[in-house]
Design an enzyme around this catalytic site. Structure first.
Site, short mmCIF file in Angstrom:
data_model
loop_
_atom_site.label_atom_id
_atom_site.label_comp_id
_atom_site.label_asym_id
_atom_site.label_seq_id
_atom_site.Cartn_x
_atom_site.Cartn_y
_atom_site.Cartn_z
CG PHE A 149 -0.27 0.27 2.53
CD1 PHE A 149 0.06 1.55 2.95
CD2 PHE A 149 0.04 -0.78 3.39
CE1 PHE A 149 0.69 1.79 4.17
CE2 PHE A 149 0.66 -0.56 4.60
CZ PHE A 149 0.99 0.72 5.00
CE LYS A 173 -3.14 -8.54 -3.87
NZ LYS A 173 -3.65 -7.60 -2.79
CD GLU A 176 -6.12 -5.77 0.42
OE1 GLU A 176 -6.09 -6.36 1.53
OE2 GLU A 176 -5.20 -5.89 -0.43
CB CYS A 281 10.58 -0.88 3.04
SG CYS A 281 11.23 -0.65 1.38
CD GLU A 382 8.89 -2.73 8.14
OE1 GLU A 382 9.40 -2.11 7.20
OE2 GLU A 382 8.30 -3.82 8.02
#
Length: 499
Positions: A149, A173, A176, A281, A382
């Site tokens: 995301f 993919k 969402e 990240c 994280e």
């Protein structure tokens, strides 16, 4: 309410599973969109479209592929603001951050435009009498990308442009949580002339992911996300005979030596820790201060952090936006509220932050934790939010040992004026990407991106030379032809036979 459907075979395909997921505007907390969640059958349809398109795209000329990619690059450039607006609306990051994301994605499209040189093979002549050996690279077939995301445009563009330039077809993919940018990327590719079925987008949750991991016609899977899911993707896809590159989570450290320019280091720490609300990240989430400079460095970071303006991403004056969901906001806040009990000094607590007029948004302020221990939750996990931990060591050696003890090895940085110390650091630190006075050392497109240890599962980094190798497989051809003078073995070209 707006709906986001799949893109299969060059056209929009309405979701047929009956399952829909909510897409929220993070600045308001309002559900603005519903996204179709694919069934196994819908994933099968996308893969089938890719498989059919591969029959011609896989053997298409490099000239044909690059012509499409050059047109695609021009369309993306012209629609930067539109793509960025979708990112802001669904992810929440400020518009300038979103534009930066599009720019970094465009780097890989530009790399893909030069695929003609990337795919050049090798030739050795006369390895034996009239024997030549050539090494070539060929596409894999249908490949898939599962993207996070936090960069809904950039990370997909780190994958599919290079994959299709190499001759593969692609099933994407996306997350969402912010799906609209992926559909616009696919629509622009079609407008650029990409044949139907070469790029497909299926939206969904674990059902769609597992269907891709198990599908016999998917040759390879690229993934970017958290370490637990990266490990699952790698294990599951590998067990199904697929090539996998799965990029996981991170706990990126910034080592600040006593000779460093502390103003520059503080500026870097604030931008690297809190930019994009810490949802990246490659964010710096741990500053390791060496020696006597710790107190001064923490104070400089605090002064700068307090001045950051938080607000809706579409407000030009905002410097940081909200987090993606309320659940994620609450999880990030829990690390700050629990930090003091685990021995940290809470210098800044952003958990109570709100924005006037947007009280239902997923807001959190900037948090700064000092004197954090390596066994605390705020350090080990994280967090993926605007929380910066400061750890203290007495020596360079202790600082490097601390960094190398982390199970993650994505990116790291050192701030110093000493070239010898910087050289030692880049050789001794156990991480895949290293910055010297550069806080977020994301490589340019023609170098590859990837970490070490629990930050990467699989052998290949993403984009650059590693990306080309991941999306192709090598073939070696050994050839021996009779000499034309041997008339009984070939065409008689009139060569003398007494030489």
């Amino acid at each position: 309410m707006k709906t986001v459907n799949h893109w299969i075979g060059g056209k929009t395909v309405e979701g047929a599973s009956g399952n829909w997921g909510p897409v929220t505007d993070p600045a308001t907390g309002e559900v603005t969109t519903e996204v179709a969640l694919a069934s196994v059958e819908e994933v099968d349809a996308a893969v089938a479209a890719g498989k059919e398109a591969y029959e011609t795209w896989g053997t298409s000329s490099l000239a044909q592929r690059t012509a499409v990619l050059f047109r695609y690059r021009a369309l993306l450039d012209a629609r930067r603001d539109d793509i960025a607006a979708l990112i802001t609306a669904e992810h929440g990051k400020v518009h300038s951050d979103a534009l930066g994301e599009v720019a970094r994605g465009l780097e890989i499209v530009e790399l893909a435009c030069g695929i003609t040189t990337q795919l050049k093979g090798e030739l050795s002549t006369q390895v034996s009498n009239r024997v030549d050996v050539a090494s070539i690279r060929q596409p894999l077939g249908v490949v898939a990308g599962i993207t996070p995301f936090n960069f809904p445009a950039m990370v997909p563009m780190w994958m599919f442009p290079l994959a299709i330039a190499c001759g593969n077809t692609f099933v994407l993919k996306p997350s969402e949580k912010d799906p609209s940018a992926a559909n616009l990327l696919a629509e622009l590719a079609a407008e650029a002339g990409l044949p139907d079925g070469v790029l497909n987008v299926v939206h969904g949750d674990k059902v769609a992911v597992d269907a891709l991991l198990a599908h016999p016609d998917v040759a390879a899977v690229s993934f970017v996300g958290s370490t637990p899911i990266a490990r699952y993707i790698h294990t599951t896809a590998s067990a199904n005979g697929k090539r996998v590159q799965a990029l996981g989570g991170a706990k990126n450290h910034m080592l600040v030596l006593p000779d460093a320019d502390l103003d520059a280091a503080a500026d870097a720490a604030v931008s690297a820790a809190y930019g994009s609300a810490g949802e990246r990240c490659m964010a710096i989430s741990a500053v390791v201060a060496v020696g006597h400079i710790a107190d001064e460095l923490v104070e400089k970071i605090r002064e700068r952090a307090e001045k950051i303006k938080i607000g809706p991403g579409n407000d030009p004056t905002s410097e940081m936006g909200p987090l993606i969901t309320k659940a994620h906001r609450d999880k990030v806040a829990s690390y700050v509220t629990g930090a003091a009990a685990q021995g940290a000094e809470v210098v800044l607590d952003g958990t109570g932050h709100t924005v006037d007029g947007f009280e239902d948004g997923h807001w959190i302020g900037l948090s700064l934790l000092d004197k954090v221990s390596t066994d605390s939750d705020a350090y080990r996990d994280e967090i993926f939010g605007p929380v910066l931990c400061v750890l203290r060591t007495e020596t360079y050696e202790e600082g490097v040992a601390l960094i190398n003890a982390s199970p993650f090895g994505n990116g790291t940085a050192v701030f110093t004026r000493d070239g010898g110390a910087a050289r030692r650091f880049q050789l001794e630190v156990q991480a895949g990407m290293v910055g010297v006075n550069v806080p977020i050392p994301v490589p340019v497109g023609y170098h590859s991106f990837g970490g070490w240890k629990d930050s990467l599962f699989g052998d290949h980094h993403i984009y650059g030379n590693d990306g080309v190798h991941f999306y192709t497989r090598g073939k070696v051809v050994t050839t021996r032809w009779p000499d034309p003078s041997e008339g009984h073995l070939g065409v008689d070209l009139g060569f003398p036979r007494n030489h």
